[in-house]
Each structure stands twice: as C-alpha cells, then as structure tokens.
Design a protein around this motif. Structure first.
Motif, mmCIF file in Angstrom:
data_model
loop_
_atom_site.group_PDB
_atom_site.id
_atom_site.type_symbol
_atom_site.label_atom_id
_atom_site.label_comp_id
_atom_site.label_asym_id
_atom_site.label_seq_id
_atom_site.Cartn_x
_atom_site.Cartn_y
_atom_site.Cartn_z
ATOM 1 N N PRO A 1 -33.492 -27.549 -6.446
ATOM 2 C CA PRO A 1 -34.742 -27.222 -7.184
ATOM 3 C C PRO A 1 -35.281 -26.872 -8.335
ATOM 4 O O PRO A 1 -34.657 -26.315 -8.462
ATOM 5 C CB PRO A 1 -35.225 -25.846 -5.673
ATOM 6 N N SER A 2 -36.197 -27.070 -9.177
ATOM 7 C CA SER A 2 -36.742 -26.703 -10.714
ATOM 8 C C SER A 2 -36.805 -24.641 -10.359
ATOM 9 O O SER A 2 -36.465 -24.212 -11.783
ATOM 10 C CB SER A 2 -38.184 -27.268 -11.163
ATOM 11 N N ASP A 3 -36.759 -24.732 -9.491
ATOM 12 C CA ASP A 3 -37.684 -23.094 -9.484
ATOM 13 C C ASP A 3 -35.918 -22.334 -8.637
ATOM 14 O O ASP A 3 -36.809 -21.150 -7.991
ATOM 15 C CB ASP A 3 -39.014 -22.848 -8.543
ATOM 16 N N ALA A 4 -35.010 -22.910 -8.374
ATOM 17 C CA ALA A 4 -33.690 -22.077 -7.662
ATOM 18 C C ALA A 4 -33.421 -21.415 -8.641
ATOM 19 O O ALA A 4 -33.119 -20.765 -10.028
ATOM 20 C CB ALA A 4 -32.727 -23.085 -7.595
ATOM 21 N N ASP A 5 -33.049 -19.605 -7.848
ATOM 22 C CA ASP A 5 -32.636 -18.330 -8.990
ATOM 23 C C ASP A 5 -31.138 -18.602 -8.906
ATOM 24 O O ASP A 5 -30.323 -19.604 -8.596
ATOM 25 C CB ASP A 5 -32.834 -17.067 -8.050
ATOM 26 N N ARG B 1 -31.372 -28.754 -14.858
ATOM 27 C CA ARG B 1 -31.810 -28.570 -13.274
ATOM 28 C C ARG B 1 -33.321 -29.068 -13.493
ATOM 29 O O ARG B 1 -34.296 -28.948 -12.509
ATOM 30 C CB ARG B 1 -32.039 -27.229 -13.582
ATOM 31 N N THR B 2 -33.264 -30.236 -13.981
ATOM 32 C CA THR B 2 -35.315 -31.311 -14.039
ATOM 33 C C THR B 2 -34.667 -32.874 -14.210
ATOM 34 O O THR B 2 -33.491 -33.004 -14.092
ATOM 35 C CB THR B 2 -35.426 -30.734 -15.479
#
Length: 383
Positions: free
Chosen positions: A165-169, A154-155
């Motif tokens: 998005p890096s902060d996706a849940d 995820r990066t």
C-alpha cells in the motif's frame, strides 16, 4: 570467497556483476554491476534493487514465540501486531551488543534475519534459551532477502507487483501475491534519510524469478557498495562493522522502540544487559558516539574498518564503514569519544600519514542534557 560461502545466483544472472571482495561482511553477493556511483544515483532518483541474500534467516514458530523473545531481547515485542516488524538486539551480561536483527511477525510465524556470520550463533543462542517455552527456532537457508531503495520503491509497478500500500508505515509488512514470501517497509536511508526502503523476503529458489520481475518493473540493479553508501549517509550502523566488542546500544544510536526506528525499548526490562542500558539512560552517558565522517578525497590514504581515529596525535575512536558516495565523496562512520567536538580536526588511519576527516554536523546532535536520574541525584544533594 570461502568454500562454504553461498554464491547468489544473481551474480551469474546479471550482466556486469562483480562479487564482494574476500572478507567482506556480505559474502557471495554483488558488490556492484559495473557502475557503483551510477547505481547510487538510480536509487536516489528512482528505485534500485539490492541482492542481500547473504543475510541469515531464522524462523520462530509456536504460540509463545513473541512473549518468549520479549524476555531475552531488547525490543518490546510481546504485543507486536500481525504483519508488523521491529529491530532488536541481543546483549551480553555487560550490555554490549552481540546481535542486531530484524524481525517480522506474519501469519503466526516470526521471521528473523541478521548478518551472514551471525546466523548460526544467533540460532544457537535462541535454541539454548527455549527451556520450557512453546517456541521452536529453526535456521532457514531456503529463504533470502532482496531490498528496494528509492522514491519509487513503494509506488507504481513495484508496489503493484508486491502488493505494498502507498500509505504503509515503516515496519509494516504483508504477504506477496503469488509468492512464498512477504514485503516489509524499513526506515529510510540516504542523505537526510529520505529514501524509502522495502525488503522482499522470499523463498531462495524464487530469488532469480523475483529479481527479474523487480528489474522488469523498473528497479535498477545495485550492489552492496550502493546500499552501504546510502546507509552510511543516513548514519545507520551495521553490526561488527560500525560496532566492536565494546559497543553498547546507546553508542550506535539503537535506542528507541519501533516508532523511533530503534532496537532498544527503554520501557521494558527482563533481558540480559538491561542494567547497563538503564544506567546509561538514567544517570550517565555512553563513552562513545556514532558520527559520520567526511574524508579528504585528495588524499591517497584511505582508512579501513577498525583503523583508529586520531585528534592531535591521540586516538579518540575507531573507523567503521568506509565508502565512496556519489555526491558526498569518501565518507565513513566512526565511533569516537563523546568529548570530541563537532569541529575537531581528525585523522583516520595512521595519525601522521592518514586521511584528514571532519564530522558531519547535520547528523551530530550535542548531548548536553542532564539524564533524569542524574538530575534527581543532584536535587537530593541540594545542587
């Protein structure tokens, strides 16, 4: 490989690809690419991509697709937000698990994917249950699944390529730029459940292109051996491998809503098999539990899925997934009787010649709490 198995083009496009063995629950995809343990290391330390295009995909369209699905399955999905996912079950009348599937709602379409051999039966069941609801289920053989596993899933270049998005849940989803498909974040796997997982659901005719794009962005090719090893280490059950015809949701750790990474929401009813789920949750305990077994690596014997688990010469369970892990060695998931203690001396396979096994204590949670319903009964009885 049977004549009707769809062979993934990734097998021909990737050097060293070895197809899954005959009878494997993931037919027609890569078992490994020549170094199954190295593929696990690549996932644990960076990112690996796994061809899971054997999974069956079903599309639901229509304004009532979510409220309808809510009434016939175990998860609370009536209010599922756009670009979100969940795991779900279909149970029989006795509360036994028939199907486990992942669903994603995006742009007014709900996508379901499940095990290869359950695609047709699940589609038939859904079609049979439509009645007057405004929903149309349709199998989508033109859609495939790839899975990214690892701390870099995820990066960096991978996230930029997919638009994640890096902060996706966990269970968040989104459209992939310049592609007919979407990404979704799934619960982490691996030892300690620390390795991020991102599924990529795309048009099957774009499978090879996206495989090349993901490996070009730094993802190492990994087969189902690697994926299953990391899944087993996380204690995550697989339908009809780690379950049998008697399995109820509590036994496979599938209880909970999306926030608990479960597939059965306890605050809803009105679905087939709900009575069993409610009874076990409120006044009883499941007869078996899912455990992670460490197998004796020095033994020539190795159990197979469905083999018995014995204690003191007495059968106490069944073996599910069996796999070699790059750090833990030979491991397996098993359903064992709830009364089996964590320190029990176990044997898998033949009770006299099989491989010794022990339960992993880190994934073993003692269940000595009293269910709320039973506690209320005891109070009424003055105990």
């Amino acid at each position: 490989m049977s004549a009707d198995t769809v062979r993934s083009p990734i097998l021909s496009a990737t050097a060293g690809a070895v197809a899954t063995p005959d009878g494997d629950p993931s037919p027609g995809v890569a078992w490994h690419y020549g170094d199954p343990l190295g593929e696990q290391r690549a996932a644990a330390r960076g990112v690996a991509v796994v061809d899971r295009s054997d999974r069956a995909v079903i599309e639901l369209v229509g304004p009532e697709r979510l409220t309808w699905l809510h009434t016939i399955s175990s998860q609370h999905v009536a209010g599922l937000a756009d670009r979100h996912s969940a795991e779900n079950l279909s149970l029989d009348l006795n509360g036994r698990v028939e199907d486990h599937f992942v669903l994603t709602d995006i742009d007014e379409v709900t996508w379901l994917d499940t095990e290869a051999d359950r695609g047709a039966p699940l589609a038939q069941f859904l079609t049979k249950m439509v009645f007057w609801a405004q929903v149309t289920p349709a199998p989508r053989a033109d859609t495939a699944v790839l899975t990214l596993v690892g701390p870099r899933a995820r990066t960096g270049a991978i996230a930029e390529l997919l638009g994640v998005p890096s902060d996706a849940d966990v269970y968040a989803a989104g459209s992939i730029p310049d592609a007919h498909g979407f990404w979704r974040v799934m619960p982490p796997i691996g030892e300690g459940r620390t390795l991020p997982v991102v599924d990529v659901v795309i048009a099957r005719d774009e499978l090879t292109r996206w495989w090349s794009a993901l490996t070009g962005a730094g993802a190492a090719p990994a087969g189902m051996w690697a994926f299953d090893a990391l899944r087993v280490a996380a204690g995550r059950a697989r339908l009809h491998v780690d379950t049998d015809e008697r399995t109820i949701p509590h036994e496979a750790d599938w209880i909970g809503g999306p926030t608990e990474h479960g597939a059965v929401h306890l605050d809803k009813g009105c679905y087939r098999g709900q009575e069993t789920v409610s009874r076990v949750a409120n006044i009883g305990r499941p007869p078996r539990r899912l455990v992670l077994l460490h197998l004796d690596g020095s033994s020539d014997a190795r159990p197979a899925t469905g083999d018995p688990v014995s204690a003191g010469g007495r059968s106490v369970g069944r073996v599910g997934s069996v796999v070699d892990h790059f750090e833990l060695g030979p491991i397996a998931l098993a359903l064992v009787k709830r009364s089996v203690p964590v320190d029990a001396e176990l044997v898998t396979g033949d009770s006299e010649t099989g491989a010794a096994a022990r339960i992993d204590s880190d994934l073993y949670t003692p269940d000595d709490t009293v269910p709320a319903g039973r506690a209320a009964q005891e109070r009424l009885r003055g105990r």
